[in-house]
Design an enzyme around this catalytic site. Sequence first.
Site: not given
Ligand code: THU
Length: 133
Positions: A53, A55, A90
């Site tokens: 993610c 974050e 996260c």
């Molecule tokens: N994702 C994030 O980067 N942060 C979040 O808080 C929610 C989800 C990403 C993970 C994945 O690459 C995409 O968003 C779909 O879930």
Amino acid sequence: MEDREIFKLATEAANQSYSPYSKFRVGAALLCEDGSVVTGANVENRSYGLAICAERSAIVSAIAQGKRSFRALAVSTPDAAYPVSPCGACRQFISEFVGKDFPISFGGSDGTVVHTTMGELFPHDALHELAER
Ligand code: THU
């Protein structure tokens, strides 16, 4: 630095997202104690479960640059109309490095930005004493 500016940097960081599978860009901007900002974006993998993610990408980058203290985090999800909050993994990961009053904001493309704190997103956090052994 104002909340609005950090959020803008998070939105810009979403353009660096590598998300060919979900096609869901996420950007994060971490305001460090020294006033610098470290950004991150989500990085996916063809082995889907390995996605990182935005974050965690920002935090790992900051820690690898020797930064250990942070003032605020903004997360931007331009591919969602509504504000998407940090996922459970996260929340745990961020909580390793910040206190319960740490400000976290998140917003999507509709212009609504939610302002909250680590403590609200991750109540009953525990086990910090393990880091002090
Ligand atoms: N994702 C994030 O980067 N942060 C979040 O808080 C929610 C989800 C990403 C993970 C994945 O690459 C995409 O968003 C779909 O879930």
